[in-house]
Design an enzyme around this catalytic site. Structure first.
Site, short mmCIF file in Angstrom:
data_model
loop_
_atom_site.label_atom_id
_atom_site.label_comp_id
_atom_site.label_asym_id
_atom_site.label_seq_id
_atom_site.Cartn_x
_atom_site.Cartn_y
_atom_site.Cartn_z
N GLN A 279 0.81 -1.22 0.00
CA GLN A 279 0.00 0.00 0.00
C GLN A 279 0.84 1.26 0.00
O GLN A 279 2.04 1.24 0.26
CB GLN A 279 -0.91 0.00 1.23
CG GLN A 279 -0.15 0.00 2.55
CD GLN A 279 -1.07 -0.11 3.74
OE1 GLN A 279 -1.43 0.90 4.33
NE2 GLN A 279 -1.47 -1.34 4.09
N HIS B 262 -0.02 5.91 0.45
CA HIS B 262 -1.01 6.93 0.81
C HIS B 262 -0.80 8.18 -0.04
O HIS B 262 0.33 8.49 -0.43
CB HIS B 262 -0.90 7.26 2.29
CG HIS B 262 -0.90 6.05 3.17
ND1 HIS B 262 -1.99 5.22 3.29
CD2 HIS B 262 0.07 5.51 3.95
CE1 HIS B 262 -1.69 4.22 4.11
NE2 HIS B 262 -0.45 4.37 4.51
N GLU C 272 2.75 8.46 7.86
CA GLU C 272 2.75 7.67 9.10
C GLU C 272 4.15 7.21 9.46
O GLU C 272 5.05 7.14 8.60
CB GLU C 272 1.81 6.47 8.98
CG GLU C 272 2.18 5.49 7.89
CD GLU C 272 1.11 4.41 7.68
OE1 GLU C 272 -0.09 4.73 7.81
OE2 GLU C 272 1.48 3.28 7.36
N HIS D 256 4.79 0.38 0.79
CA HIS D 256 5.25 -0.35 1.97
C HIS D 256 4.27 -1.47 2.32
O HIS D 256 3.14 -1.51 1.82
CB HIS D 256 5.42 0.58 3.18
CG HIS D 256 4.15 1.24 3.61
ND1 HIS D 256 3.66 2.38 3.01
CD2 HIS D 256 3.25 0.93 4.58
CE1 HIS D 256 2.53 2.75 3.59
NE2 HIS D 256 2.25 1.88 4.55
N ARG E 246 -4.31 0.35 -2.20
CA ARG E 246 -3.69 -0.98 -2.15
C ARG E 246 -3.40 -1.51 -3.55
O ARG E 246 -4.17 -1.27 -4.48
CB ARG E 246 -4.61 -1.95 -1.40
CG ARG E 246 -4.93 -1.52 0.02
CD ARG E 246 -5.91 -2.46 0.69
NE ARG E 246 -6.22 -2.02 2.06
CZ ARG E 246 -7.20 -1.18 2.36
NH1 ARG E 246 -7.97 -0.69 1.40
NH2 ARG E 246 -7.40 -0.82 3.60
#
Length: 373
Positions: A95, A97, A122, A237, A256
């Site tokens: 995935q 972001h 994150e 990642h 994803r």
């Protein structure tokens, strides 16, 4: 400060023991527990233990006190970060972001893969040894490794990875693998791999998924406790196994590409990926004072500090910084905001509003503070 009651999320890849043990509950649990959420995300907000009010409602009722005027101006009537304990017994999806601009644009347009208008950078700090895939490695190295398998059907991927421009090499290889699913190719690669290797392990759970091969393009990272991985927008990642403390911007936008039964959006994922080599994916803590470290990140949504208290260092002061959540990871700690101190035992967390000064932490154990800069 106020104690929090925080929800646990149950996903198939979670652990039957880690979060329950942290909170002092019987283990193993009937269902796998994957994440403990501490924050005000609308999907699973924490609650204030005394009043029972959700942190979402508490923020809405008094945003200037809880968030601070500057954070209200920057982020609106929302806590901009989410703190988690993540317990992965099996691999998570491949995935990435989006950045903030793309998230706002796609959400406003009603794009099906976007659930809100925020980005989701994150960071994960290892609590146990933690196995992860994070960022692209040198494509020429991956090409040599794949060529050594002697799988004729890999020629197109190896040729793409062998191009002199790393960005083009990575883009063409990922697009070729994810854009044209080929279960027979995956089967050939698995047959040429040794049992116990990454390819074999992933294929055992996701047979025929070309994400198994894409995983070989990424850095394999084995974190020691207190080491971290930082995942900005566009970083491809996947977590593989371990327990960690994770902090992120309060969004649920996940794109994803494979290794999951959930919705996969290859085209949108390709649109957000940063096709660049990540030389060193590991982020190490920076010492600020005895017993106190930080994990600097280049964003405004959150900061993370870690305190380790012992007989030699019985007290530290967490810096002020807008609204804060303090998690006790082990031991017994007293956290004093100058008004109403709270006692935290292992697995408990508390919320401090922006109006509070530095937090004095004492006792024996380990704690994390999530805050805004």
């Amino acid at each position: 400060m106020e104690l929090l009651e925080s929800p646990t999320r149950k996903y198939a890849w979670g652990s039957h023991t880690a979060i329950a043990t942290l909170q002092g509950r019987p283990a193993p649990t009937d269902d796998p527990e994957a994440e403990l959420w501490m924050g005000a995300h609308p999907a699973s907000p924490s609650r204030l233990a005394v009043s029972g009010m959700s942190l979402v409602d508490a923020v809405a009722a008094d945003p200037e006190t809880l968030l601070g005027p500057r954070n209200v101006e920057r982020f609106g009537l929302r806590l901009p970060f989410l703190l988690k304990v993540l317990a992965a017994a099996q691999p998570l999806s491949l995935q990435a972001h989006p950045d903030l601009e793309r998230a706002r644009e796609r959400f406003a347009a009603g794009h099906a893969s976007y659930v809100d208008a925020w980005h989701k950078p994150e960071m994960l700090v290892a609590v146990t040894e933690f196995d992860a895939l994070c960022g692209f490695r040198d494509p020429a190295t991956t090409a040599r490794d794949l060529a050594a398998l002697n799988v004729p059907r890999l020629k197109a991927t190896i040729d793409a990875l062998s191009q002199p421009d790393p960005a083009r090499a990575l883009r063409d290889a990922v697009r070729g693998l994810l854009g044209q699913p080929d279960p027979e190719l995956v089967a050939d690669v698995v047959a040429a791999s040794r049992p116990g290797e990454l390819i074999s392990d992933l294929a055992a759970q996701y047979p025929g998924d070309t994400g198994v091969i894409v995983a070989t393009l990424l850095n394999r990272v084995r974190l020691r406790p207190s080491e971290a991985v930082w995942m900005p927008a566009g970083n491809l990642h996947a977590y593989l196994q371990g327990v960690g403390v994770e902090i992120m911007a309060a969004s649920d936008n996940v794109l994803r590409g494979g290794l999951t039964p959930k919705h996969v959006d290859v085209e949108e994922l390709l649109g957000v990926l940063r096709f660049e080599v990540l030389q060193d994916p590991v982020t190490r803590p920076v010492a600020l004072a005895p017993g106190l470290t930080s994990y600097p990140v280049p964003i405004e949504d959150f900061t993370l500090h870690r305190a380790v208290l012992s007989a030699e260092t019985p007290a530290v002061r967490f810096p002020a910084g807008g609204p804060r959540i303090v998690l006790c990871l082990r031991g017994t700690l007293r956290v004093d905001d100058g008004v109403v101190p709270v006692a935290l035992t292992q697995g408990q967390a508390a919320f401090a509003p922006a109006s509070r000064p530095e937090l004095a932490v004492s006792g024996t154990g380990e704690a994390y503070q999530a805050a805004t800069p």
